[in-house]
Design a protein around this motif. Structure first.
Motif, PDB file in Angstrom:
ATOM      1  N   SER A 254      48.377   9.693  70.613  1.00 53.37           N
ATOM      2  CA  SER A 254      48.613   8.787  69.487  1.00 53.37           C
ATOM      3  C   SER A 254      47.641   7.618  69.488  1.00 53.37           C
ATOM      4  CB  SER A 254      50.045   8.255  69.533  1.00 53.37           C
ATOM      5  OG  SER A 254      50.975   9.307  69.441  1.00 53.37           O
TER       6      SER A 254
ATOM      7  N   PRO B  31      62.855  12.770  61.863  1.00 52.69           N
ATOM      8  CA  PRO B  31      62.098  12.217  60.731  1.00 52.69           C
ATOM      9  C   PRO B  31      60.592  12.441  60.771  1.00 52.69           C
ATOM     10  CG  PRO B  31      63.801  10.682  61.381  1.00 52.69           C
ATOM     11  CD  PRO B  31      63.821  11.783  62.395  1.00 52.69           C
ATOM     12  N   ASN B  32      59.940  12.287  61.939  1.00 55.05           N
ATOM     13  CA  ASN B  32      58.483  12.450  61.942  1.00 55.05           C
ATOM     14  C   ASN B  32      58.024  13.864  62.291  1.00 55.05           C
ATOM     15  OD1 ASN B  32      59.361  11.843  64.609  1.00 55.05           O
ATOM     16  ND2 ASN B  32      57.315  11.162  65.210  1.00 55.05           N
TER      17      ASN B  32
ATOM     18  N   ARG C 151      57.238  17.084  60.701  1.00 51.64           N
ATOM     19  CA  ARG C 151      56.954  17.343  59.293  1.00 51.64           C
ATOM     20  C   ARG C 151      56.520  18.767  58.988  1.00 51.64           C
ATOM     21  NH1 ARG C 151      57.979  13.507  55.382  1.00 51.64           N
ATOM     22  NH2 ARG C 151      58.853  11.707  56.471  1.00 51.64           N
TER      23      ARG C 151
ATOM     24  N   ALA D 201      59.376  13.307  70.236  1.00 52.07           N
ATOM     25  CA  ALA D 201      58.925  12.763  68.950  1.00 52.07           C
ATOM     26  C   ALA D 201      59.032  11.251  68.904  1.00 52.07           C
ATOM     27  CB  ALA D 201      59.728  13.381  67.812  1.00 52.07           C
TER      28      ALA D 201
ATOM     29  N   THR E 187      56.010   8.552  69.349  1.00 51.47           N
ATOM     30  CA  THR E 187      54.970   8.309  68.343  1.00 51.47           C
ATOM     31  C   THR E 187      55.610   8.173  66.968  1.00 51.47           C
ATOM     32  OG1 THR E 187      52.891   9.169  67.414  1.00 51.47           O
ATOM     33  CG2 THR E 187      54.606  10.768  67.892  1.00 51.47           C
ATOM     34  N   THR E 188      54.888   7.514  66.058  1.00 49.79           N
ATOM     35  CA  THR E 188      55.285   7.568  64.645  1.00 49.79           C
ATOM     36  C   THR E 188      54.396   8.524  63.867  1.00 49.79           C
ATOM     37  OG1 THR E 188      53.866   5.682  64.101  1.00 49.79           O
ATOM     38  CG2 THR E 188      56.172   5.200  64.636  1.00 49.79           C
ATOM     39  N   CYS E 189      53.403   9.099  64.524  1.00 50.85           N
ATOM     40  CA  CYS E 189      52.523  10.060  63.842  1.00 50.85           C
ATOM     41  C   CYS E 189      53.329  11.268  63.398  1.00 50.85           C
ATOM     42  CB  CYS E 189      51.403  10.512  64.776  1.00 50.85           C
ATOM     43  SG  CYS E 189      50.213   9.230  65.221  1.00 50.85           S
ATOM     44  N   PRO E 190      52.994  11.854  62.240  1.00 47.97           N
ATOM     45  CA  PRO E 190      53.659  13.081  61.824  1.00 47.97           C
ATOM     46  C   PRO E 190      53.362  14.205  62.802  1.00 47.97           C
ATOM     47  CG  PRO E 190      52.141  12.286  60.123  1.00 47.97           C
ATOM     48  CD  PRO E 190      51.992  11.402  61.294  1.00 47.97           C
TER      49      PRO E 190
ATOM     50  N   TRP F  99      47.716  13.434  62.824  1.00 46.88           N
ATOM     51  CA  TRP F  99      48.917  14.248  62.977  1.00 46.88           C
ATOM     52  C   TRP F  99      48.855  14.871  64.367  1.00 46.88           C
ATOM     53  CZ3 TRP F  99      52.086  16.459  58.624  1.00 46.88           C
ATOM     54  CH2 TRP F  99      51.878  15.777  57.407  1.00 46.88           C
TER      55      TRP F  99
END
Length: 307
Positions: free
Chosen positions: A212, A267-268, A270, A235, A238-241, A222
């Motif tokens: 990240s 949520p992240n 994807r 997950a 990180t906040t990365c997808p 991503w």
């Protein structure tokens, strides 16, 4: 040999003739394909990973040569891309150009694989240099993104070179506003000195945190990671997808789909970026495997999709 419903022997032979008589059409077809936005309203992606052969990984399950036929691989890809919910393909230039010439990438994403120099099983496997696309050619060819494999092992000096290279490419792609997909995986060395995947969730979480932070900006980064027993923990680093890989599912395919379904609620997380699990399913047909994965990511086909 896989019997494709959409790629005939004549189509394949025409492709090989084009390489001889009109080679410029290969790159032209990829650049001129009909484009689309990166994500749709649901913010989810299903990308087929077809870059394994370019680092010498031809085996699937118990068959060490399952993916050695290009006609077979292209047939599986063309049939998989017939599902309108499949968003695109990750591959090296040869495969992307072939699919574009066949018209299979119109309205689909084309993600170029970058560092394939870490040939599977080689002594230098973790010194994973760019032998496919580089950032400059991802940009100039009009691809929708570039993908890098970053294997983290604490004793191999090649890892530091790979990290430096991946960081520079991430910066360049971010400056151009183009998606970077980083696949961070923790590795160990066997007694014989071979690189082997570290299955530890602790190690994967650490690798995700490292990936990240690569590059001068993470705005377009991503991550591609496995779905573990506790996907929310990984997950959360990180906040990365995140796109989930599938690996060689074999006869454990129900477990793979189950882990995907569980992780897709985070949520992240994807979407999915699997390869062999969908292209070489042990039980399902290729269209059936694609349908099941696409339903997890985008929902069931509607009548409008079918038309």
């Amino acid at each position: 040999m896989y019997e494709s419903a959409r790629l005939s022997a004549a189509d394949y032979h025409e492709l090989t003739d084009t390489r001889v008589h009109e080679p410029q059409r290969m790159r032209e077809a990829l650049s001129a394909r009909r484009r689309r936005s990166l994500v749709g309203p649901d913010g989810q992606l299903l990308i087929i990973a077809a870059d394994h052969t370019s680092r010498g990984r031809l085996g699937v399950g118990d068959d060490p040569s399952a993916a050695e036929s290009r006609q077979d691989l292209l047939g599986r890809l063309v049939d998989g891309l017939a599902d309108p919910r499949v968003d695109g393909v990750l591959a090296s230039a040869d495969v992307l150009e072939e699919l574009a010439l066949l018209g299979a990438l119109d309205g689909r994403l084309a993600i170029g694989t970058m560092n394939r120099g870490g040939i599977a099983g080689s002594q230098w496997e973790l010194d994973d240099r760019m032998t496919a696309y580089d950032a400059e050619h991802v940009i100039s060819t009009g691809l929708d993104g570039g993908k890098m494999l970053v294997r983290i092992e604490p004793t191999d000096p090649g890892v530091a070179r790979t990290l430096e290279m991946a960081a520079a490419a991430t910066s360049a792609l971010s400056d151009a506003g183009i998606m970077t997909v980083i696949e961070p995986l923790p590795y160990l060395k066997s007694a014989a000195g071979q690189a082997v995947l570290d299955p530890s969730e602790d190690a994967l979480t650490r690798a995700v945190a490292i990936a990240s932070g690569l590059g001068a900006s993470s705005a377009h980064t991503w991550l591609k990671i496995p779905a573990t027993a506790d996907p929310a923990r990984v997950a959360a680093a990180t906040t990365c997808p995140i796109l989930l890989l599938g690996g060689d599912a074999g006869h454990e395919w129900e477990g793979v789909f189950g882990r995907w379904e569980q992780a897709l609620g985070i949520p992240n997380v994807r979407g999915l970026m699997p390869g062999r699990a969908l292209l070489y399913p042990a039980v399902l047909s290729v269209p059936a495997a694609m349908d099941r994965a696409a339903t997890l990511v985008h929902g069931a086909l509607t009548e409008g999709d079918k038309s």
